[in-house]
Enzyme design. Structure first.
Site, PDB file in Angstrom:
ATOM      1  N   HIS A  87      -2.991   7.356   6.935  1.00 21.61           N
ATOM      2  CA  HIS A  87      -2.088   8.369   6.632  1.00 21.61           C
ATOM      3  C   HIS A  87      -2.513   9.123   5.798  1.00 21.61           C
ATOM      4  O   HIS A  87      -2.163  10.495   5.737  1.00 21.61           O
ATOM      5  CB  HIS A  87      -1.618   7.705   5.236  1.00 21.61           C
ATOM      6  CG  HIS A  87      -0.419   6.698   5.850  1.00 21.61           C
ATOM      7  ND1 HIS A  87       0.870   7.328   6.667  1.00 21.61           N
ATOM      8  CD2 HIS A  87       0.623   5.488   5.042  1.00 21.61           C
ATOM      9  CE1 HIS A  87       1.331   6.120   6.612  1.00 21.61           C
ATOM     10  NE2 HIS A  87       1.406   5.436   6.338  1.00 21.61           N
ATOM     11  N   CYS A  89       5.938  -0.043   7.975  1.00 21.76           N
ATOM     12  CA  CYS A  89       5.420   1.712   6.968  1.00 21.76           C
ATOM     13  C   CYS A  89       6.219   1.829   6.301  1.00 21.76           C
ATOM     14  O   CYS A  89       7.517   1.948   7.598  1.00 21.76           O
ATOM     15  CB  CYS A  89       4.687   2.774   7.733  1.00 21.76           C
ATOM     16  SG  CYS A  89       3.987   3.906   6.951  1.00 21.76           S
ATOM     17  N   LEU A  90       6.523   2.000   5.064  1.00 21.94           N
ATOM     18  CA  LEU A  90       7.653   2.225   4.330  1.00 21.94           C
ATOM     19  C   LEU A  90       7.677   3.354   4.745  1.00 21.94           C
ATOM     20  O   LEU A  90       9.315   3.907   4.894  1.00 21.94           O
ATOM     21  CB  LEU A  90       6.950   2.192   2.945  1.00 21.94           C
ATOM     22  CG  LEU A  90       6.476   0.689   2.309  1.00 21.94           C
ATOM     23  CD1 LEU A  90       5.677   0.953   0.810  1.00 21.94           C
ATOM     24  CD2 LEU A  90       7.293  -0.062   2.504  1.00 21.94           C
ATOM     25  N   GLN A 122       2.894  10.407   1.497  1.00 22.78           N
ATOM     26  CA  GLN A 122       4.565   9.826   1.481  1.00 22.78           C
ATOM     27  C   GLN A 122       5.307   9.970   0.970  1.00 22.78           C
ATOM     28  O   GLN A 122       6.355   9.885   1.032  1.00 22.78           O
ATOM     29  CB  GLN A 122       3.994   7.909   1.568  1.00 22.78           C
ATOM     30  CG  GLN A 122       3.529   7.327   2.974  1.00 22.78           C
ATOM     31  CD  GLN A 122       3.145   5.869   3.288  1.00 22.78           C
ATOM     32  OE1 GLN A 122       2.047   5.987   2.553  1.00 22.78           O
ATOM     33  NE2 GLN A 122       4.105   5.270   3.099  1.00 22.78           N
ATOM     34  N   GLY A 150       0.638  -1.018  -0.142  1.00 18.05           N
ATOM     35  CA  GLY A 150       0.211   0.320  -0.052  1.00 18.05           C
ATOM     36  C   GLY A 150       1.258   1.172   0.338  1.00 18.05           C
ATOM     37  O   GLY A 150       2.363   1.307   0.687  1.00 18.05           O
ATOM     38  N   HIS A 201      -4.654   0.971   7.128  1.00 22.33           N
ATOM     39  CA  HIS A 201      -3.452   1.920   7.694  1.00 22.33           C
ATOM     40  C   HIS A 201      -3.467   2.864   6.248  1.00 22.33           C
ATOM     41  O   HIS A 201      -2.661   4.481   6.809  1.00 22.33           O
ATOM     42  CB  HIS A 201      -2.404   0.862   6.856  1.00 22.33           C
ATOM     43  CG  HIS A 201      -1.198   1.160   7.228  1.00 22.33           C
ATOM     44  ND1 HIS A 201      -0.357   0.878   8.120  1.00 22.33           N
ATOM     45  CD2 HIS A 201      -0.581   1.730   6.463  1.00 22.33           C
ATOM     46  CE1 HIS A 201       1.029   1.941   8.425  1.00 22.33           C
ATOM     47  NE2 HIS A 201       0.922   2.488   6.793  1.00 22.33           N
ATOM     48  N   GLU A 202      -3.695   2.795   5.327  1.00 21.31           N
ATOM     49  CA  GLU A 202      -3.833   3.664   4.138  1.00 21.31           C
ATOM     50  C   GLU A 202      -4.857   5.371   4.111  1.00 21.31           C
ATOM     51  O   GLU A 202      -4.446   6.291   4.189  1.00 21.31           O
ATOM     52  CB  GLU A 202      -3.699   3.380   2.600  1.00 21.31           C
ATOM     53  CG  GLU A 202      -2.469   2.283   2.128  1.00 21.31           C
ATOM     54  CD  GLU A 202      -1.143   2.762   2.741  1.00 21.31           C
ATOM     55  OE1 GLU A 202      -0.678   1.656   2.841  1.00 21.31           O
ATOM     56  OE2 GLU A 202      -1.147   3.531   2.613  1.00 21.31           O
TER      57      GLU A 202
HETATM   58  O1  K2U Z   1       1.155   2.811   3.943  1.00 20.80           O
HETATM   59  C1  K2U Z   1       2.860   1.979   3.996  1.00 20.80           C
HETATM   60  O2  K2U Z   1       3.613   2.509   4.445  1.00 20.80           O
HETATM   61  C2  K2U Z   1       2.863  -0.069   3.028  1.00 20.80           C
HETATM   62  C3  K2U Z   1       2.828  -0.536   4.266  1.00 20.80           C
HETATM   63  C4  K2U Z   1       0.684  -0.992   4.165  1.00 20.80           C
HETATM   64  C5  K2U Z   1       0.730  -1.431   5.775  1.00 20.80           C
HETATM   65  C6  K2U Z   1       0.985  -1.639   6.460  1.00 20.80           C
HETATM   66  C7  K2U Z   1       0.039  -2.538   7.699  1.00 20.80           C
HETATM   67  C8  K2U Z   1      -0.278  -3.719   6.994  1.00 20.80           C
HETATM   68  C9  K2U Z   1      -0.383  -4.232   5.938  1.00 20.80           C
HETATM   69  C10 K2U Z   1      -0.471  -2.949   4.902  1.00 20.80           C
HETATM   70  C11 K2U Z   1       3.698  -1.535   4.262  1.00 20.80           C
HETATM   71  O3  K2U Z   1       5.028  -1.013   4.786  1.00 20.80           O
HETATM   72  S1  K2U Z   1       3.514  -2.720   3.186  1.00 20.80           S
HETATM   73  C12 K2U Z   1       4.841  -4.029   3.659  1.00 20.80           C
HETATM   74  C13 K2U Z   1       3.687  -4.740   3.934  1.00 20.80           C
HETATM   75  C14 K2U Z   1       4.012  -5.885   3.692  1.00 20.80           C
HETATM   76  C15 K2U Z   1       3.221  -6.458   3.793  1.00 20.80           C
HETATM   77  C16 K2U Z   1       2.245  -6.651   4.694  1.00 20.80           C
HETATM   78  C17 K2U Z   1       2.159  -5.715   5.463  1.00 20.80           C
HETATM   79  C18 K2U Z   1       2.797  -4.769   4.967  1.00 20.80           C
HETATM   80 ZN    ZN Z   2       2.645   3.172   6.063  1.00 21.50          ZN
END
Ligand code: K2U
Ligand code: ZN
Length: 172
Positions: A140, A94-95, A50, A45, A136-137
């Site tokens: 943000h 979170c990225l 971001q 996501g 989560h998005e």
């Molecule tokens: O928004 C973001 O920073 C991307 C997030 C999205 C996300 C976070 C937690 C749970 C679900 C989605 C992640 O960093 S994407 C990396 C990731 C990959 C697989 C599972 C969880 C997170």
């Molecule tokens: Zn995030």
């Protein structure tokens, strides 16, 4: 093109994003860049804030790469219109906070309405990892991070670690 992902702490990650008035080609290119940036991270996501664009636009694809049927999803002005009473806990990342993980409890199913890249209104329910990701998005877009669900002490520990990481990155 792949764009730089803003790291916490940064005021842009704490700013409420503006609704998108119309779906322009420029915004479609931004969404394409967001997907490219997300896949390269890798992530499932990404929110426009971001990348420093303070507009209500998110992208997602929670299909595992090895499942070989990617489902890139672009949402303009996403709104969570209903949430299940049932909740479940998941270790989120979170990225914008690389290498930081913590358990977050969220509703297991959500109903979401949004405008798609064709400019059409869409309404759908999500469960599983998609439900976690869309919440989560959307957080943000409201300037909220997953660490806001933790105790102040744990949030401070993570923020101090991120400040140290950013100092080291700035030193090159
Ligand atoms: O928004 C973001 O920073 C991307 C997030 C999205 C996300 C976070 C937690 C749970 C679900 C989605 C992640 O960093 S994407 C990396 C990731 C990959 C697989 C599972 C969880 C997170
Ligand atoms: Zn995030």
């Amino acid at each position: 093109m792949i764009r730089q992902i803003i790291l916490h702490p940064d005021t842009r990650l704490r700013t409420k994003c503006e609704p998108v008035a119309n779906i322009t080609d420029e915004r479609r290119r931004l969404a394409a860049d967001m997907l490219e940036t997300m896949y390269a991270a890798p992530g499932i996501g990404l929110a426009a804030s971001q990348l420093g664009v303070m507009e209500r636009l998110i992208v997602m694809d929670c299909i595992k790469p090895d499942e070989n049927n990617p489902q890139p999803t672009i949402m303009f002005n996403p709104q969570i219109i209903s949430r299940s009473d049932e909740t479940f806990s998941y270790e989120e990342g979170c990225l914008s906070l690389p290498e930081q993980f913590a358990e977050v409890c969220r509703p297991t199913e959500v109903e979401v309405s949004w405008i798609n890249e064709g400019g059409n209104p869409v309404e759908r329910s999500f469960d599983g990892l998609w439900a976690i990701c869309v919440q989560h998005e959307v957080d943000h877009l409201d300037g909220k991070l997953f660490i806001d669900y933790l105790t102040p002490v744990r949030r401070q520990i993570i923020t101090r670690k991120m400040k140290k990481m950013k100092r080291e990155l700035d030193r090159g």
